[in-house]
Write a protein that holds these residues in place. Structure first.
Motif, PDB file in Angstrom:
ATOM      1  N   UNK A 183       0.829  -1.199   0.000  1.00  0.00           N
ATOM      2  CA  UNK A 183       0.000   0.000   0.000  1.00  0.00           C
ATOM      3  C   UNK A 183       0.866   1.252   0.000  1.00  0.00           C
ATOM      4  N   UNK A 184       0.349   2.293  -0.668  1.00  0.00           N
ATOM      5  CA  UNK A 184       0.987   3.597  -0.657  1.00  0.00           C
ATOM      6  C   UNK A 184       0.120   4.610   0.063  1.00  0.00           C
ATOM      7  N   UNK A 185       0.605   5.855   0.213  1.00  0.00           N
ATOM      8  CA  UNK A 185      -0.126   6.877   0.981  1.00  0.00           C
ATOM      9  C   UNK A 185      -1.501   7.202   0.427  1.00  0.00           C
ATOM     10  N   UNK A 186      -1.688   7.074  -0.891  1.00  0.00           N
ATOM     11  CA  UNK A 186      -2.969   7.419  -1.485  1.00  0.00           C
ATOM     12  C   UNK A 186      -4.129   6.621  -0.937  1.00  0.00           C
ATOM     13  N   UNK A 187      -3.841   5.455  -0.383  1.00  0.00           N
ATOM     14  CA  UNK A 187      -4.920   4.618   0.141  1.00  0.00           C
ATOM     15  C   UNK A 187      -5.623   5.293   1.320  1.00  0.00           C
ATOM     16  N   UNK A 188      -4.893   6.154   2.042  1.00  0.00           N
ATOM     17  CA  UNK A 188      -5.481   6.828   3.202  1.00  0.00           C
ATOM     18  C   UNK A 188      -6.599   7.766   2.762  1.00  0.00           C
ATOM     19  N   UNK A 189      -6.340   8.553   1.721  1.00  0.00           N
ATOM     20  CA  UNK A 189      -7.395   9.441   1.223  1.00  0.00           C
ATOM     21  C   UNK A 189      -8.575   8.630   0.701  1.00  0.00           C
ATOM     22  N   UNK A 190      -8.305   7.565  -0.027  1.00  0.00           N
ATOM     23  CA  UNK A 190      -9.393   6.753  -0.581  1.00  0.00           C
ATOM     24  C   UNK A 190     -10.266   6.151   0.516  1.00  0.00           C
ATOM     25  N   UNK A 192     -10.675   7.362   3.603  1.00  0.00           N
ATOM     26  CA  UNK A 192     -11.414   8.451   4.241  1.00  0.00           C
ATOM     27  C   UNK A 192     -12.562   8.930   3.357  1.00  0.00           C
ATOM     28  N   UNK A 193     -12.298   9.084   2.082  1.00  0.00           N
ATOM     29  CA  UNK A 193     -13.327   9.549   1.156  1.00  0.00           C
ATOM     30  C   UNK A 193     -14.475   8.548   1.052  1.00  0.00           C
ATOM     31  N   UNK A 194     -14.152   7.272   0.991  1.00  0.00           N
ATOM     32  CA  UNK A 194     -15.186   6.238   0.886  1.00  0.00           C
ATOM     33  C   UNK A 194     -16.101   6.253   2.096  1.00  0.00           C
ATOM     34  N   UNK A 195     -15.519   6.426   3.280  1.00  0.00           N
ATOM     35  CA  UNK A 195     -16.334   6.467   4.495  1.00  0.00           C
ATOM     36  C   UNK A 195     -17.231   7.700   4.496  1.00  0.00           C
ATOM     37  N   UNK A 204     -15.049  14.141  -0.578  1.00  0.00           N
ATOM     38  CA  UNK A 204     -13.952  15.007  -0.164  1.00  0.00           C
ATOM     39  C   UNK A 204     -13.197  15.522  -1.390  1.00  0.00           C
ATOM     40  N   UNK A 205     -12.757  16.745  -1.315  1.00  0.00           N
ATOM     41  CA  UNK A 205     -11.887  17.285  -2.364  1.00  0.00           C
ATOM     42  C   UNK A 205     -10.439  17.158  -1.905  1.00  0.00           C
ATOM     43  N   UNK A 206      -9.542  17.052  -2.865  1.00  0.00           N
ATOM     44  CA  UNK A 206      -8.138  16.855  -2.532  1.00  0.00           C
ATOM     45  C   UNK A 206      -7.283  17.520  -3.595  1.00  0.00           C
ATOM     46  N   UNK A 207      -6.135  18.012  -3.194  1.00  0.00           N
ATOM     47  CA  UNK A 207      -5.168  18.545  -4.142  1.00  0.00           C
ATOM     48  C   UNK A 207      -3.959  17.623  -4.153  1.00  0.00           C
ATOM     49  N   UNK A 208      -3.618  17.102  -5.336  1.00  0.00           N
ATOM     50  CA  UNK A 208      -2.498  16.171  -5.486  1.00  0.00           C
ATOM     51  C   UNK A 208      -1.253  16.921  -5.958  1.00  0.00           C
ATOM     52  N   UNK A 209      -0.170  16.791  -5.222  1.00  0.00           N
ATOM     53  CA  UNK A 209       1.086  17.404  -5.655  1.00  0.00           C
ATOM     54  C   UNK A 209       1.852  16.474  -6.588  1.00  0.00           C
ATOM     55  N   UNK A 210       1.786  15.171  -6.325  1.00  0.00           N
ATOM     56  CA  UNK A 210       2.445  14.191  -7.187  1.00  0.00           C
ATOM     57  C   UNK A 210       1.532  13.758  -8.320  1.00  0.00           C
TER      58      UNK A 210
END
Length: 279
Positions: A183-190, A192-195, A204-210
């Motif tokens: 797993x990578x860090x992106x899974x945390x946002x996914x 949280x957003x799913x819940x 949820x809105x998000x800004x991706x730097x990578x």
């Protein structure tokens, strides 16, 4: 889709963006033909960058790790990382008086620089304006994500407001050692957003730097690439999608996460397919 080879790519493009994990290296070693390719690019004075979503270490440490795996990358000039983008991004006045909670190891706090306001650990804090998702290792995952979820729930219940989310490394997974996927860090946002969608009915809105966000691609332009850049990546949803959104060509290499069979199912179309970096 026809399989192409690296020599054809190099004949058609004047700048090459090479993802690191799954393209050049795994967690243990350089992947086949990676060292030979970098050696050729150096000798031909070809314009290239290692183009990575890594946010857990500095670009100097990324360079050192690549060189330790015998990749002959000569200087920091050739490294563009999401962590490096963050350091520039944090100089924006937007953050000067903000309370920022981070998800990642304590040592990453130095990444923020001096421009930001209060820097907090998301495992222990609930009062913050911005959540920065940096890394996926070396912290108490359960305590951190539980506290983030509590913060978002309580904030929304109280006043229908939420902290801003900055996803520095959007990778949900990445290849680790031979045959391993983690797993990578992106899974945390996914998560949280799913819940939040299922329980509260909000996205949820998000800004991706990578990758696939635009910030990291804009850094390539800032450094002055040629007229015909191309990215070589192993993930459709970050490397390839980000390139296509930004208007540059992309080659999917099948040495990492995605294979040919994933293209139709996921619906993201690369311009080329590569089986290896062999010239």
């Amino acid at each position: 889709m026809k399989i192409t080879v690296m020599s054809e790519i190099l004949d058609r493009y004047d700048t090459i963006l090479l993802d690191a994990q799954g393209v050049l290296i795994n967690s243990k070693r350089a992947l086949p033909y990676a060292c030979e390719l970098i050696d050729y690019l150096n000798s031909a004075q070809y314009n290239y960058y290692v183009f990575t979503n890594s946010s857990s270490v500095s670009e100097k440490e990324i360079l050192n790790r690549l060189q330790e795996k015998n990749l002959p990358i000569p200087s920091l000039h050739h490294i563009i990382s999401a962590g490096g983008i963050l350091r520039k991004y944090m100089k924006d006045s937007l953050f000067k008086k903000k309370r920022i909670a981070f998800l990642g190891e304590e040592g990453l706090v130095s990444t923020f620089g001096e421009a930001a306001g209060d820097i907090l650990n998301c495992a222990h804090s609930t009062d913050y304006d911005v959540l920065m998702i940096l890394d996926d290792e070396r912290f108490d995952f359960k305590a951190s994500v539980d506290n983030i979820l509590t913060t978002f729930f309580c904030r929304y219940r109280q006043n229908q407001s939420l902290p801003n989310i900055i996803l520095v490394n959007p990778d949900m997974v990445y290849p680790s050692a031979d045959g391993e996927v983690v797993f990578g860090p992106g899974i945390v946002f996914n998560m949280l957003n799913e819940v939040m969608i299922k329980i509260l009915g909000i996205h949820l809105s998000v800004e991706c730097l990578g990758k696939p966000g635009h910030h990291i691609f804009e850094e390539v332009v800032r450094r002055g690439t040629g007229e015909f850049p191309i990215i070589i990546g192993d993930q459709l949803s970050t490397d390839i999608l980000g390139a296509k959104r930004f208007g540059i060509d992309a080659a999917l290499i099948t040495t990492g996460i995605n294979t040919v069979g994933d293209i139709r199912r996921i619906g993201i179309q690369p311009d080329y397919l590569l089986n290896s970096l062999k010239l």
